[in-house]
Design an enzyme around this catalytic site. Structure first.
Site, short mmCIF file in Angstrom:
data_model
loop_
_atom_site.label_atom_id
_atom_site.label_comp_id
_atom_site.label_asym_id
_atom_site.label_seq_id
_atom_site.Cartn_x
_atom_site.Cartn_y
_atom_site.Cartn_z
N ASP A 183 0.82 -1.21 0.00
CA ASP A 183 0.00 0.00 0.00
C ASP A 183 0.85 1.26 0.00
O ASP A 183 2.07 1.21 0.16
CB ASP A 183 -0.97 -0.02 1.20
CG ASP A 183 -0.28 -0.40 2.52
OD1 ASP A 183 0.97 -0.38 2.56
OD2 ASP A 183 -0.98 -0.70 3.48
N ASP A 190 -7.60 -2.42 14.14
CA ASP A 190 -8.99 -2.74 13.78
C ASP A 190 -9.06 -3.97 12.86
O ASP A 190 -10.11 -4.27 12.30
CB ASP A 190 -9.67 -1.54 13.10
CG ASP A 190 -8.92 -1.08 11.84
OD1 ASP A 190 -7.91 -1.72 11.47
OD2 ASP A 190 -9.36 -0.09 11.22
N HIS A 216 -7.24 -4.37 10.06
CA HIS A 216 -6.95 -4.14 8.64
C HIS A 216 -5.64 -4.80 8.24
O HIS A 216 -4.70 -4.92 9.03
CB HIS A 216 -7.01 -2.66 8.25
CG HIS A 216 -5.93 -1.77 8.76
ND1 HIS A 216 -6.18 -0.67 9.55
CD2 HIS A 216 -4.60 -1.77 8.56
CE1 HIS A 216 -5.05 -0.05 9.82
NE2 HIS A 216 -4.07 -0.70 9.23
N GLU A 235 -9.56 -1.50 5.25
CA GLU A 235 -10.23 -1.18 6.51
C GLU A 235 -11.46 -2.07 6.69
O GLU A 235 -11.93 -2.70 5.72
CB GLU A 235 -10.65 0.29 6.50
CG GLU A 235 -9.48 1.29 6.44
CD GLU A 235 -8.79 1.49 7.78
OE1 GLU A 235 -8.72 0.55 8.59
OE2 GLU A 235 -8.29 2.61 8.00
C1 GLP Z 1 -0.52 0.55 8.53
C2 GLP Z 1 -0.12 -0.31 7.34
C3 GLP Z 1 -0.44 -1.77 7.61
C4 GLP Z 1 0.16 -2.18 8.96
C5 GLP Z 1 -0.46 -1.34 10.04
C6 GLP Z 1 0.00 -1.72 11.44
O1 GLP Z 1 -1.88 0.75 8.57
N1 GLP Z 1 -0.75 0.10 6.14
O2 GLP Z 1 0.09 -2.56 6.56
O3 GLP Z 1 -0.05 -3.53 9.18
O4 GLP Z 1 -0.12 0.00 9.78
O5 GLP Z 1 1.08 -0.92 11.82
P1 GLP Z 1 2.06 -1.28 13.01
O6 GLP Z 1 2.87 -2.43 12.54
O7 GLP Z 1 2.88 -0.04 13.17
O8 GLP Z 1 1.22 -1.61 14.19
#
Ligand code: GLP
Length: 260
Positions: free
Chosen positions: A67, A136, A138, A143
């Site tokens: 992404d 959440d 995702h 989402e």
């Molecule tokens: C963002 C990314 C996701 C990732 C998420 C969790 O939303 N687009 O791919 O899994 O963050 O982030 P973290 O690993 O910092 O908890």
């Protein structure tokens, strides 16, 4: 789903890196899907170390990132282009022309997203997709209520996800509303999926994704449909799993030939 519980994020990062290294050694031209976020940082650090110290060769792999933010310059420090450069691509011998990160600055977003899907197909499909998980549920930026069959497309971030990203952007009001993300259907097409989740704040959503019903309200629960998904957790992230002892027992008694 295979759930592997490791003592901490460093141990889980090492195991994840070993799994990816095994894929590359077995298939030097492997196609690898990469995530961003704070979770994969120890995993990337290990891959870089394996490249430097053991000569792990990235020269023939093809990469696809999950992404990116829409309309954000690639050199913006909070962009996922900058993130990948900082944590992996700037330190290993990956071929620049085989790196794919969604281009949030594309002029025609729908046709760009179709092209991204075509590029994955032309490359032969993703051999291993690494994922984090949002609080959440995702995956990528899919989402809650994303279609479980979705493909690469534009999405609108929830207020909470924009809040979670505020620090990187220097304020919630600076976080873009829109992102490009591989769809859940795109992710499920990968031959193998490796999801990393660390820390107590992920415990509840991990339990819902692994042991709850498959629902678009928890996008990661769609991974229950995938025949080769491994979840790599640290102890705090595994704390709410009702079958944690069973997952540990399965891992301890894996046949030798199945070990990572
Ligand atoms: C963002 C990314 C996701 C990732 C998420 C969790 O939303 N687009 O791919 O899994 O963050 O982030 P973290 O690993 O910092 O908890």
């Amino acid at each position: 789903m295979e759930v592997i519980i490791q003592p901490d994020a460093a141990a889980a990062g090492l195991l994840a890196a070993r799994m990816v290294a095994a894929v590359i050694k077995d298939k030097p031209h492997a196609v690898i899907g990469f995530p961003t976020g704070s979770t994969p940082i120890p995993f990337y650090a290990r891959l870089v170390r394996m490249h430097r110290e053991d000569g792990l060769d990235f020269s023939r792999i093809t990469t696809f990132n999950l992404d990116e933010f829409v309309a954000l310059a690639h050199d913006h420090p909070a962009s996922y282009h900058a993130y990948m450069e900082k944590h992996l691509f700037g330190h290993v011998n990956v071929a620049r022309d085989r790196i794919h990160i969604p281009d949030g600055t594309a002029a025609d977003i729908p046709s760009y997203c179709r092209q991204y899907e075509d590029d994955i197909r032309t490359a032969g499909g993703i051999d291993i997709q690494i994922l984090g998980i949002g609080p959440d549920g995702h995956i990528g930026f899919n989402e809650p209520t994303s279609s479980l069959g979705s493909r690469t497309r534009i999405k609108t971030l929830t207020l909470q996800t924009r809040r979670d990203n505020a620090a990187e952007f220097g304020g919630e009001d600076k976080v873009p509303f829109h992102v490009l993300t591989m769809g859940i259907g795109t992710i499920l097409d990968s031959r193998m999926i490796l999801l990393l989740a660390f820390g107590a704040k992920k415990a509840e959503i991990v339990a819902r994704a692994v042991e709850g019903p498959i629902t678009a309200l928890v996008p990661a629960s769609a991974l229950q449909l995938h025949p080769r998904t491994v979840l790599l957790l640290d102890e705090p992230a595994a704390a709410r799993l009702t079958k944690a002892d069973y997952y540990r027992y399965v891992y301890e008694h894996k046949p030798d030939w199945q070990n990572y």
